[in-house]
Scaffold this motif. Sequence first.
Motif, PDB file in Angstrom:
ATOM      1  N   GLU A  16      -3.876 -10.157 -10.996  1.00  0.00           N
ATOM      2  CA  GLU A  16      -5.032 -10.133 -11.483  1.00  0.00           C
ATOM      3  C   GLU A  16      -5.853 -10.360 -10.749  1.00  0.00           C
ATOM      4  OE1 GLU A  16      -4.985 -12.284 -15.192  1.00  0.00           O
ATOM      5  OE2 GLU A  16      -3.776 -11.130 -15.722  1.00  0.00           O
ATOM      6  N   ALA A  17      -5.647 -11.106 -10.181  1.00  0.00           N
ATOM      7  CA  ALA A  17      -6.848 -12.299  -9.002  1.00  0.00           C
ATOM      8  C   ALA A  17      -6.960 -10.188  -8.056  1.00  0.00           C
ATOM      9  CB  ALA A  17      -6.800 -12.779  -8.125  1.00  0.00           C
ATOM     10  N   ARG A  18      -5.829 -10.013  -7.484  1.00  0.00           N
ATOM     11  CA  ARG A  18      -5.929  -8.994  -5.997  1.00  0.00           C
ATOM     12  C   ARG A  18      -6.787  -7.148  -6.965  1.00  0.00           C
ATOM     13  NH1 ARG A  18      -3.125  -7.336  -1.221  1.00  0.00           N
ATOM     14  NH2 ARG A  18      -3.006  -4.994  -1.201  1.00  0.00           N
ATOM     15  N   ALA A  19      -6.253  -7.558  -7.733  1.00  0.00           N
ATOM     16  CA  ALA A  19      -7.614  -6.073  -7.963  1.00  0.00           C
ATOM     17  C   ALA A  19      -8.282  -6.462  -8.724  1.00  0.00           C
ATOM     18  CB  ALA A  19      -6.111  -6.158  -9.518  1.00  0.00           C
ATOM     19  N   GLY A  61      -4.170   2.771  -9.188  1.00  0.00           N
ATOM     20  CA  GLY A  61      -4.752   2.298 -10.455  1.00  0.00           C
ATOM     21  C   GLY A  61      -5.609   1.493 -10.786  1.00  0.00           C
ATOM     22  N   ILE A  62      -6.514   1.288 -10.110  1.00  0.00           N
ATOM     23  CA  ILE A  62      -7.208   0.068  -9.731  1.00  0.00           C
ATOM     24  C   ILE A  62      -8.439   0.963 -10.105  1.00  0.00           C
ATOM     25  CG2 ILE A  62      -9.084  -1.225  -9.025  1.00  0.00           C
ATOM     26  CD1 ILE A  62      -6.630  -2.389  -7.303  1.00  0.00           C
ATOM     27  N   TRP A  63      -8.124   2.321  -9.314  1.00  0.00           N
ATOM     28  CA  TRP A  63      -9.185   3.070  -9.788  1.00  0.00           C
ATOM     29  C   TRP A  63      -9.502   3.754 -11.038  1.00  0.00           C
ATOM     30  CZ3 TRP A  63     -13.446   4.567  -8.133  1.00  0.00           C
ATOM     31  CH2 TRP A  63     -13.947   6.185  -8.607  1.00  0.00           C
ATOM     32  N   ASP A  64      -8.598   3.665 -12.115  1.00  0.00           N
ATOM     33  CA  ASP A  64      -8.192   4.896 -13.277  1.00  0.00           C
ATOM     34  C   ASP A  64      -8.517   3.546 -14.386  1.00  0.00           C
ATOM     35  OD1 ASP A  64      -7.086   6.787 -11.727  1.00  0.00           O
ATOM     36  OD2 ASP A  64      -5.070   6.541 -12.464  1.00  0.00           O
ATOM     37  N   HIS A  65      -8.331   2.267 -13.636  1.00  0.00           N
ATOM     38  CA  HIS A  65      -9.020   1.034 -14.641  1.00  0.00           C
ATOM     39  C   HIS A  65     -10.759   1.313 -14.564  1.00  0.00           C
ATOM     40  CE1 HIS A  65      -8.636  -1.971 -16.915  1.00  0.00           C
ATOM     41  NE2 HIS A  65      -9.820  -2.851 -16.345  1.00  0.00           N
ATOM     42  N   MET A  66     -11.241   1.683 -13.572  1.00  0.00           N
ATOM     43  CA  MET A  66     -13.045   1.181 -13.530  1.00  0.00           C
ATOM     44  C   MET A  66     -13.263   2.758 -13.923  1.00  0.00           C
ATOM     45  SD  MET A  66     -13.006  -0.088  -9.854  1.00  0.00           S
ATOM     46  CE  MET A  66     -14.645  -0.037  -9.442  1.00  0.00           C
ATOM     47  N   LEU A  67     -12.359   3.863 -13.497  1.00  0.00           N
ATOM     48  CA  LEU A  67     -13.044   5.966 -14.667  1.00  0.00           C
ATOM     49  C   LEU A  67     -13.557   4.937 -16.047  1.00  0.00           C
ATOM     50  CD1 LEU A  67     -11.731   8.119 -12.332  1.00  0.00           C
ATOM     51  CD2 LEU A  67     -13.961   6.803 -12.061  1.00  0.00           C
ATOM     52  N   ALA A  68     -11.266   4.009 -16.476  1.00  0.00           N
ATOM     53  CA  ALA A  68     -11.281   3.955 -18.413  1.00  0.00           C
ATOM     54  C   ALA A  68     -12.760   3.698 -18.470  1.00  0.00           C
ATOM     55  CB  ALA A  68     -10.347   3.445 -18.537  1.00  0.00           C
ATOM     56  N   PRO A  70       6.151  -2.720  -1.986  1.00  0.00           N
ATOM     57  CA  PRO A  70       5.777  -3.282  -0.449  1.00  0.00           C
ATOM     58  C   PRO A  70       7.047  -4.567  -0.489  1.00  0.00           C
ATOM     59  CG  PRO A  70       3.900  -3.805  -1.822  1.00  0.00           C
ATOM     60  CD  PRO A  70       4.671  -3.308  -2.575  1.00  0.00           C
ATOM     61  N   LYS A  71       6.847  -4.858   0.531  1.00  0.00           N
ATOM     62  CA  LYS A  71       7.738  -6.639   0.736  1.00  0.00           C
ATOM     63  C   LYS A  71       7.775  -7.663  -0.369  1.00  0.00           C
ATOM     64  CE  LYS A  71      10.992  -9.407   3.094  1.00  0.00           C
ATOM     65  NZ  LYS A  71      12.068  -9.212   2.368  1.00  0.00           N
ATOM     66  N   SER A  72       6.648  -7.555  -0.142  1.00  0.00           N
ATOM     67  CA  SER A  72       5.439  -8.690  -1.239  1.00  0.00           C
ATOM     68  C   SER A  72       5.509  -8.268  -2.571  1.00  0.00           C
ATOM     69  CB  SER A  72       4.429  -9.304  -1.078  1.00  0.00           C
ATOM     70  OG  SER A  72       3.729  -8.032  -0.538  1.00  0.00           O
ATOM     71  N   GLY A  73       5.682  -7.421  -2.491  1.00  0.00           N
ATOM     72  CA  GLY A  73       6.083  -7.434  -4.503  1.00  0.00           C
ATOM     73  C   GLY A  73       5.231  -6.874  -5.136  1.00  0.00           C
ATOM     74  N   VAL A  74       4.722  -6.273  -6.048  1.00  0.00           N
ATOM     75  CA  VAL A  74       3.745  -5.626  -7.301  1.00  0.00           C
ATOM     76  C   VAL A  74       4.532  -5.873  -8.797  1.00  0.00           C
ATOM     77  CG1 VAL A  74       3.047  -3.815  -5.456  1.00  0.00           C
ATOM     78  CG2 VAL A  74       4.787  -2.874  -7.396  1.00  0.00           C
ATOM     79  N   ILE A  75       3.479  -6.257  -9.429  1.00  0.00           N
ATOM     80  CA  ILE A  75       3.668  -6.886 -10.159  1.00  0.00           C
ATOM     81  C   ILE A  75       3.419  -5.494 -11.495  1.00  0.00           C
ATOM     82  CG2 ILE A  75       2.310  -8.845 -12.503  1.00  0.00           C
ATOM     83  CD1 ILE A  75       3.917  -9.324 -10.078  1.00  0.00           C
ATOM     84  N   VAL A  76       4.187  -4.758 -11.967  1.00  0.00           N
ATOM     85  CA  VAL A  76       4.156  -3.641 -12.734  1.00  0.00           C
ATOM     86  C   VAL A  76       4.263  -3.539 -14.512  1.00  0.00           C
ATOM     87  CG1 VAL A  76       4.245  -1.934 -10.853  1.00  0.00           C
ATOM     88  CG2 VAL A  76       5.795  -2.495 -12.252  1.00  0.00           C
ATOM     89  N   ASP A  77       3.290  -3.160 -15.014  1.00  0.00           N
ATOM     90  CA  ASP A  77       4.102  -3.599 -16.569  1.00  0.00           C
ATOM     91  C   ASP A  77       5.297  -1.848 -17.062  1.00  0.00           C
ATOM     92  OD1 ASP A  77       4.396  -2.402 -19.266  1.00  0.00           O
ATOM     93  OD2 ASP A  77       2.132  -1.802 -19.608  1.00  0.00           O
TER      94      ASP A  77
END
Length: 128
Positions: free
Chosen positions: A64-67, A111-118, A25-32
């Motif tokens: 992190e807060a958004r996630a 991404g969030i779902w995968d983390h929750m499943l883990a 998105p225009k607002s950007g995303v934080i990624v590894d």
Amino acid sequence: MGKVAMIKIAAVPAAGFHRCGKFFPKSGVIVDPKSFSEEQLERLKDEPMLRVTPASDDDESRAEARAEQIAEGIRSLAAADYQKDGKPKVDALNDLLGDDLGKITASERNGIWDHMLAEDFKAPEPDA
């Protein structure tokens, strides 16, 4: 080992931009950056429709807060708000949280779902 230096990827167009199988998105995303191959990372950096910059501590805190807000939203969904493949419906999440967070994408949800499943999260079972 130290903390991984995250990057912020933001689209130039207001509507956002797809590259390397991801929506930015225009607002950007934080990624590894390690979530991309070296070739993909170079392609993202060379793409004139994207801005790739180091993420600030403030950027990372907001991400992190958004996630966490999205994860809390997922935890509150009913069984009917999940797809046949078990993932939460993006539309249900946007209906629940979109006014507060803006548009949640399938990629972000995944991404969030995968983390929750883990972490052993289990989706609610439909009533029989």
